[in-house]
Design a protein around this motif. Sequence first.
Motif, PDB file in Angstrom:
ATOM      1  N   GLU A 110     -37.554  -8.276 -16.983  1.00 50.56           N
ATOM      2  CA  GLU A 110     -37.819  -7.581 -18.237  1.00 50.56           C
ATOM      3  C   GLU A 110     -39.133  -7.988 -18.901  1.00 50.56           C
ATOM      4  O   GLU A 110     -39.882  -7.135 -19.359  1.00 50.56           O
ATOM      5  N   HIS A 111     -39.411  -9.288 -18.955  1.00 54.45           N
ATOM      6  CA  HIS A 111     -40.619  -9.717 -19.660  1.00 54.45           C
ATOM      7  C   HIS A 111     -41.820  -9.834 -18.721  1.00 54.45           C
ATOM      8  O   HIS A 111     -42.888  -9.295 -19.020  1.00 54.45           O
ATOM      9  N   LEU A 112     -41.657 -10.503 -17.605  1.00 51.76           N
ATOM     10  CA  LEU A 112     -42.822 -10.810 -16.771  1.00 51.76           C
ATOM     11  C   LEU A 112     -43.246  -9.657 -15.872  1.00 51.76           C
ATOM     12  O   LEU A 112     -44.386  -9.614 -15.433  1.00 51.76           O
ATOM     13  N   ILE A 113     -42.349  -8.720 -15.611  1.00 49.13           N
ATOM     14  CA  ILE A 113     -42.723  -7.541 -14.822  1.00 49.13           C
ATOM     15  C   ILE A 113     -42.876  -6.316 -15.722  1.00 49.13           C
ATOM     16  O   ILE A 113     -43.901  -5.643 -15.701  1.00 49.13           O
ATOM     17  N   GLU A 114     -41.858  -6.035 -16.541  1.00 53.84           N
ATOM     18  CA  GLU A 114     -41.884  -4.835 -17.380  1.00 53.84           C
ATOM     19  C   GLU A 114     -42.636  -5.039 -18.702  1.00 53.84           C
ATOM     20  O   GLU A 114     -42.941  -4.081 -19.395  1.00 53.84           O
ATOM     21  N   GLY A 115     -42.898  -6.291 -19.072  1.00 56.78           N
ATOM     22  CA  GLY A 115     -43.695  -6.571 -20.272  1.00 56.78           C
ATOM     23  C   GLY A 115     -42.947  -6.548 -21.585  1.00 56.78           C
ATOM     24  O   GLY A 115     -43.573  -6.536 -22.648  1.00 56.78           O
ATOM     25  N   GLN A 116     -41.616  -6.553 -21.552  1.00 56.18           N
ATOM     26  CA  GLN A 116     -40.819  -6.509 -22.780  1.00 56.18           C
ATOM     27  C   GLN A 116     -40.086  -7.830 -22.992  1.00 56.18           C
ATOM     28  O   GLN A 116     -39.293  -8.240 -22.140  1.00 56.18           O
ATOM     29  N   PRO A 117     -40.320  -8.516 -24.115  1.00 55.39           N
ATOM     30  CA  PRO A 117     -39.555  -9.734 -24.389  1.00 55.39           C
ATOM     31  C   PRO A 117     -38.049  -9.469 -24.335  1.00 55.39           C
ATOM     32  O   PRO A 117     -37.602  -8.343 -24.542  1.00 55.39           O
TER      33      PRO A 117
END
Length: 128
Positions: A110-117
């Motif tokens: 979610e955060h490191l691939i899709e960019g969402q915390p």
Amino acid sequence: MTATTPKRRRGRVAEDEIQSKPEWSQIPEHTRHVMLCTGPRCVQRGALPLWKVLRRELLVANRIETTDGVLLTRSHCQFPCNLGPVLTVYPDRCWYRVANAEDAQRLVREHLIEGQPVPDLLLNGQVS
């Protein structure tokens, strides 16, 4: 001392005898710098197996040390120890509690691939 044993000076190996490779003089490519605490309390709470999960997931996604990827670093204590294992993501300034492999996998996806915390993993409900 054998011919292959480095000379020691005050408990240190002479700098010219330390193994070196040219790429070790460069900052690896990355967009985000992720630091996982491997201080004593976080290790007691499972940080080392989580390190392996994070690294594996990032390798599978081809996000280790790439232009759009992550520089994954183990740190010592980052505080707050009682809420660990603690993981920080920069430049996003997100502080996470990553309690298990599922949390680590979600954080990568979610955060490191899709960019969402990942709000429910953020420490103290902080937002970036």
